[in-house]
Design an enzyme around this catalytic site. Structure first.
Site, PDB file in Angstrom:
ATOM      1  N   ARG A 224       0.816  -1.205   0.000  1.00  0.00           N
ATOM      2  CA  ARG A 224       0.000   0.000   0.000  1.00  0.00           C
ATOM      3  C   ARG A 224       0.858   1.268   0.000  1.00  0.00           C
ATOM      4  O   ARG A 224       0.340   2.365   0.007  1.00  0.00           O
ATOM      5  CB  ARG A 224      -1.008  -0.030   1.150  1.00  0.00           C
ATOM      6  CG  ARG A 224      -2.204  -0.912   0.828  1.00  0.00           C
ATOM      7  CD  ARG A 224      -3.143  -1.111   1.996  1.00  0.00           C
ATOM      8  NE  ARG A 224      -2.519  -1.847   3.088  1.00  0.00           N
ATOM      9  CZ  ARG A 224      -2.359  -3.169   3.113  1.00  0.00           C
ATOM     10  NH1 ARG A 224      -2.768  -3.906   2.096  1.00  0.00           N
ATOM     11  NH2 ARG A 224      -1.787  -3.756   4.138  1.00  0.00           N
TER      12      ARG A 224
ATOM     13  N   HIS B 161       8.203  -5.658  -7.374  1.00  0.00           N
ATOM     14  CA  HIS B 161       6.902  -5.110  -7.768  1.00  0.00           C
ATOM     15  C   HIS B 161       6.661  -3.838  -6.963  1.00  0.00           C
ATOM     16  O   HIS B 161       6.747  -3.850  -5.740  1.00  0.00           O
ATOM     17  CB  HIS B 161       5.801  -6.143  -7.509  1.00  0.00           C
ATOM     18  CG  HIS B 161       4.495  -5.850  -8.189  1.00  0.00           C
ATOM     19  ND1 HIS B 161       3.847  -4.641  -8.075  1.00  0.00           N
ATOM     20  CD2 HIS B 161       3.725  -6.608  -9.012  1.00  0.00           C
ATOM     21  CE1 HIS B 161       2.724  -4.685  -8.777  1.00  0.00           C
ATOM     22  NE2 HIS B 161       2.631  -5.870  -9.364  1.00  0.00           N
TER      23      HIS B 161
ATOM     24  N   TYR C   9       1.058  -1.381  -5.393  1.00  0.00           N
ATOM     25  CA  TYR C   9       0.031  -1.277  -6.435  1.00  0.00           C
ATOM     26  C   TYR C   9      -0.898  -0.089  -6.237  1.00  0.00           C
ATOM     27  O   TYR C   9      -1.775   0.158  -7.039  1.00  0.00           O
ATOM     28  CB  TYR C   9      -0.745  -2.588  -6.577  1.00  0.00           C
ATOM     29  CG  TYR C   9      -1.245  -3.184  -5.280  1.00  0.00           C
ATOM     30  CD1 TYR C   9      -2.297  -2.610  -4.596  1.00  0.00           C
ATOM     31  CD2 TYR C   9      -0.641  -4.334  -4.756  1.00  0.00           C
ATOM     32  CE1 TYR C   9      -2.755  -3.150  -3.413  1.00  0.00           C
ATOM     33  CE2 TYR C   9      -1.090  -4.880  -3.573  1.00  0.00           C
ATOM     34  CZ  TYR C   9      -2.140  -4.283  -2.904  1.00  0.00           C
ATOM     35  OH  TYR C   9      -2.574  -4.828  -1.723  1.00  0.00           O
TER      36      TYR C   9
ATOM     37  N   HIS D 209       2.320  -0.904 -12.071  1.00  0.00           N
ATOM     38  CA  HIS D 209       1.041  -0.715 -12.748  1.00  0.00           C
ATOM     39  C   HIS D 209       1.034   0.708 -13.303  1.00  0.00           C
ATOM     40  O   HIS D 209       1.214   1.648 -12.522  1.00  0.00           O
ATOM     41  CB  HIS D 209      -0.120  -0.900 -11.770  1.00  0.00           C
ATOM     42  CG  HIS D 209      -0.227  -2.292 -11.218  1.00  0.00           C
ATOM     43  ND1 HIS D 209      -1.184  -2.661 -10.298  1.00  0.00           N
ATOM     44  CD2 HIS D 209       0.510  -3.413 -11.457  1.00  0.00           C
ATOM     45  CE1 HIS D 209      -1.043  -3.952 -10.005  1.00  0.00           C
ATOM     46  NE2 HIS D 209      -0.011  -4.423 -10.693  1.00  0.00           N
TER      47      HIS D 209
ATOM     48  N   GLU E  90       3.198  -3.208 -16.510  1.00  0.00           N
ATOM     49  CA  GLU E  90       2.410  -4.438 -16.493  1.00  0.00           C
ATOM     50  C   GLU E  90       1.176  -4.287 -17.391  1.00  0.00           C
ATOM     51  O   GLU E  90       0.521  -3.242 -17.383  1.00  0.00           O
ATOM     52  CB  GLU E  90       2.002  -4.778 -15.047  1.00  0.00           C
ATOM     53  CG  GLU E  90       1.226  -6.085 -14.948  1.00  0.00           C
ATOM     54  CD  GLU E  90       1.133  -6.637 -13.521  1.00  0.00           C
ATOM     55  OE1 GLU E  90       1.746  -6.053 -12.600  1.00  0.00           O
ATOM     56  OE2 GLU E  90       0.437  -7.650 -13.350  1.00  0.00           O
TER      57      GLU E  90
ATOM     58  N   ASP F 142       0.899 -10.229 -18.109  1.00  0.00           N
ATOM     59  CA  ASP F 142       0.140 -10.947 -17.082  1.00  0.00           C
ATOM     60  C   ASP F 142      -1.022 -11.674 -17.761  1.00  0.00           C
ATOM     61  O   ASP F 142      -1.924 -11.023 -18.317  1.00  0.00           O
ATOM     62  CB  ASP F 142      -0.362  -9.944 -16.028  1.00  0.00           C
ATOM     63  CG  ASP F 142      -1.040 -10.609 -14.843  1.00  0.00           C
ATOM     64  OD1 ASP F 142      -1.914 -11.472 -15.060  1.00  0.00           O
ATOM     65  OD2 ASP F 142      -0.721 -10.246 -13.694  1.00  0.00           O
TER      66      ASP F 142
ATOM     67  N   HIS G  22      -4.537 -10.704 -16.523  1.00  0.00           N
ATOM     68  CA  HIS G  22      -4.914  -9.339 -16.913  1.00  0.00           C
ATOM     69  C   HIS G  22      -5.221  -9.238 -18.410  1.00  0.00           C
ATOM     70  O   HIS G  22      -6.179  -8.575 -18.804  1.00  0.00           O
ATOM     71  CB  HIS G  22      -3.793  -8.358 -16.570  1.00  0.00           C
ATOM     72  CG  HIS G  22      -3.532  -8.250 -15.099  1.00  0.00           C
ATOM     73  ND1 HIS G  22      -2.536  -7.454 -14.577  1.00  0.00           N
ATOM     74  CD2 HIS G  22      -4.124  -8.841 -14.040  1.00  0.00           C
ATOM     75  CE1 HIS G  22      -2.527  -7.566 -13.257  1.00  0.00           C
ATOM     76  NE2 HIS G  22      -3.493  -8.407 -12.904  1.00  0.00           N
TER      77      HIS G  22
ATOM     78  N   HIS H 278       3.671 -12.811 -15.851  1.00  0.00           N
ATOM     79  CA  HIS H 278       2.923 -13.141 -14.637  1.00  0.00           C
ATOM     80  C   HIS H 278       1.969 -14.236 -15.058  1.00  0.00           C
ATOM     81  O   HIS H 278       1.122 -14.008 -15.942  1.00  0.00           O
ATOM     82  CB  HIS H 278       2.132 -11.938 -14.128  1.00  0.00           C
ATOM     83  CG  HIS H 278       2.948 -10.991 -13.309  1.00  0.00           C
ATOM     84  ND1 HIS H 278       2.488  -9.740 -12.957  1.00  0.00           N
ATOM     85  CD2 HIS H 278       4.175 -11.130 -12.751  1.00  0.00           C
ATOM     86  CE1 HIS H 278       3.410  -9.136 -12.218  1.00  0.00           C
ATOM     87  NE2 HIS H 278       4.455  -9.954 -12.081  1.00  0.00           N
TER      88      HIS H 278
ATOM     89  N   ASP I 292      -9.872  -8.558 -12.941  1.00  0.00           N
ATOM     90  CA  ASP I 292      -8.598  -8.784 -12.254  1.00  0.00           C
ATOM     91  C   ASP I 292      -8.739  -9.562 -10.943  1.00  0.00           C
ATOM     92  O   ASP I 292      -8.449  -9.059  -9.871  1.00  0.00           O
ATOM     93  CB  ASP I 292      -7.873  -7.443 -12.000  1.00  0.00           C
ATOM     94  CG  ASP I 292      -6.453  -7.654 -11.478  1.00  0.00           C
ATOM     95  OD1 ASP I 292      -5.992  -8.823 -11.425  1.00  0.00           O
ATOM     96  OD2 ASP I 292      -5.812  -6.661 -11.111  1.00  0.00           O
TER      97      ASP I 292
ATOM     98  N   HIS J 117      -7.378 -13.191  -9.658  1.00  0.00           N
ATOM     99  CA  HIS J 117      -6.532 -14.321 -10.056  1.00  0.00           C
ATOM    100  C   HIS J 117      -7.089 -15.646  -9.533  1.00  0.00           C
ATOM    101  O   HIS J 117      -7.680 -15.681  -8.462  1.00  0.00           O
ATOM    102  CB  HIS J 117      -5.114 -14.141  -9.492  1.00  0.00           C
ATOM    103  CG  HIS J 117      -4.444 -12.878  -9.942  1.00  0.00           C
ATOM    104  ND1 HIS J 117      -3.139 -12.588  -9.652  1.00  0.00           N
ATOM    105  CD2 HIS J 117      -4.892 -11.826 -10.661  1.00  0.00           C
ATOM    106  CE1 HIS J 117      -2.813 -11.416 -10.168  1.00  0.00           C
ATOM    107  NE2 HIS J 117      -3.865 -10.932 -10.782  1.00  0.00           N
TER     108      HIS J 117
ATOM    109  N   GLU K 189       1.280 -15.483  -9.372  1.00  0.00           N
ATOM    110  CA  GLU K 189       0.655 -14.591  -8.380  1.00  0.00           C
ATOM    111  C   GLU K 189      -0.721 -15.142  -8.080  1.00  0.00           C
ATOM    112  O   GLU K 189      -1.724 -14.437  -8.075  1.00  0.00           O
ATOM    113  CB  GLU K 189       0.504 -13.175  -8.947  1.00  0.00           C
ATOM    114  CG  GLU K 189       1.777 -12.499  -9.370  1.00  0.00           C
ATOM    115  CD  GLU K 189       1.510 -11.170 -10.056  1.00  0.00           C
ATOM    116  OE1 GLU K 189       0.713 -11.136 -11.021  1.00  0.00           O
ATOM    117  OE2 GLU K 189       2.087 -10.168  -9.628  1.00  0.00           O
TER     118      GLU K 189
HETATM  119 ZN    ZN Z   1      -3.793  -8.857 -11.025  1.00  0.00          ZN
HETATM  120 FE    FE Z   2       0.436  -9.310 -12.250  1.00  0.00          FE
HETATM  121 FE    FE Z   3       0.834  -6.381 -10.621  1.00  0.00          FE
END
Ligand code: ZN
Ligand code: FE
Ligand code: FE
Length: 279
Positions: free
Chosen positions: A37, A67, A70, A107, A142, A176, A179, A211, A224, A226, A256
């Site tokens: 976060r 990463h 996000y 992102h 991504e 990904d 995604h 990903h 989105d 997973h 992920e």
């Molecule tokens: Zn995702």
């Molecule tokens: Fe991803």
């Molecule tokens: Fe991501």
């Protein structure tokens, strides 16, 4: 040789991630640079980094991927939010030089109504500010599911950002599977077609990592969420065909999926076992 791994917790440091990766049969891993976060990053322990390099060298670890948090939005309509993204990403890149030659995935952001073009410009501006000639990290955009005003749900978005970046060899794309499918590209019935579309628009060689996630939702859902490999709408065959695609040879493939470590170990084993089907 494939480099497959998963997202790991960085809370116990780098050596611990290398050991965990080895334990679950992984040859690479991904980690958050700080609280996802976007909080303050932990101080880096030089001894942990030294130990990591020694250990990772012995187990011939592939390229690893950091990463970005996000919640960053490099194309927010609020200046302080854009500045925060700038500050965090610049700081992350400086730290990542301790693990030379890594990947840094982020992102692209949401334009929140300012329009796609404006958002794309802001993202490129930020990259042009923080990318340095002498850095060894490659920064990856991504591919996104295209939720709301998200940028990166269309291959054209990625192409436009990459076109505006000056230091071209410092940027690439992380593909990904969840995604891309959620964004509306039908990899299930036509993986080759989607990849050739990507190649026409962006250039397939700009993809520097995968990903590998299954999706809970159908193609084009823009959701989105997973799923574990083989438990979603994409399926294990398509994931396998992507992992073992000749264009992606040697790239890190990161799971992920909703798993604890034993679940990841199982998925890594499953994907490694699929190698003979694609050779
Ligand atoms: Zn995702
Ligand atoms: Fe991803
Ligand atoms: Fe991501």
């Amino acid at each position: 040789m494939i480099y497959i791994g998963c997202h790991l917790s960085s809370s116990k440091g780098f050596l611990n991630m290398a050991k965990t990766a080895e334990k679950i049969g992984a040859g690479t891993f991904q980690f958050f640079t700080r609280n996802p976060r976007g909080g303050k990053a932990k101080d880096i322990d030089p001894e942990d980094i030294r130990n990591y390099h020694e250990y990772a060298g012995k187990m011939s670890m592939g390229q690893v991927m950091a990463h970005a948090p996000y919640t960053l939005n490099p194309c927010s309509d609020k200046e302080h939010i854009r500045e925060f993204a700038h500050m965090v990403m610049a700081d992350d890149l400086e730290r990542l030089e301790l693990i030379p030659g890594s990947l840094y995935n982020f992102h692209p952001g949401s334009h929140v109504g300012q329009g796609r073009e404006k958002g794309i410009e802001m993202i490129a501006d930020l990259l042009n500010d923080i990318l340095k000639e002498d850095m060894t990290t490659t920064v990856l955009l991504e591919t996104m599911a295209g939720k709301g005003t998200e940028i990166g749900g269309r291959f054209e978005d990625l192409k436009s950002i990459l076109d505006l970046v000056v230091l071209k060899d410092k940027v690439g794309v992380c593909f990904d599977t969840c995604h891309v499918s959620d964004a509306g590209y039908d990899i299930v019935s036509d993986l080759e077609g989607v990849l050739s579309q990507f190649d026409d628009i962006v250039g397939i060689d700009r993809i520097k990592a995968l990903h590998i996630n299954d999706s809970l939702n159908p193609c084009g859902s823009h959701k989105d969420r997973h799923a574990r490999i083989g438990e979603g709408t994409i399926g294990r065959e398509v994931i396998g065909a992507a992992v073992y695609h000749p264009a992606f040879k040697g790239l890190p493939c990161i799971l992920e999926t909703p798993n604890e470590l034993p679940g990841y170990a199982e998925e890594i084993k499953l994907i490694k076992e699929m190698e003979r089907e694609y050779n």
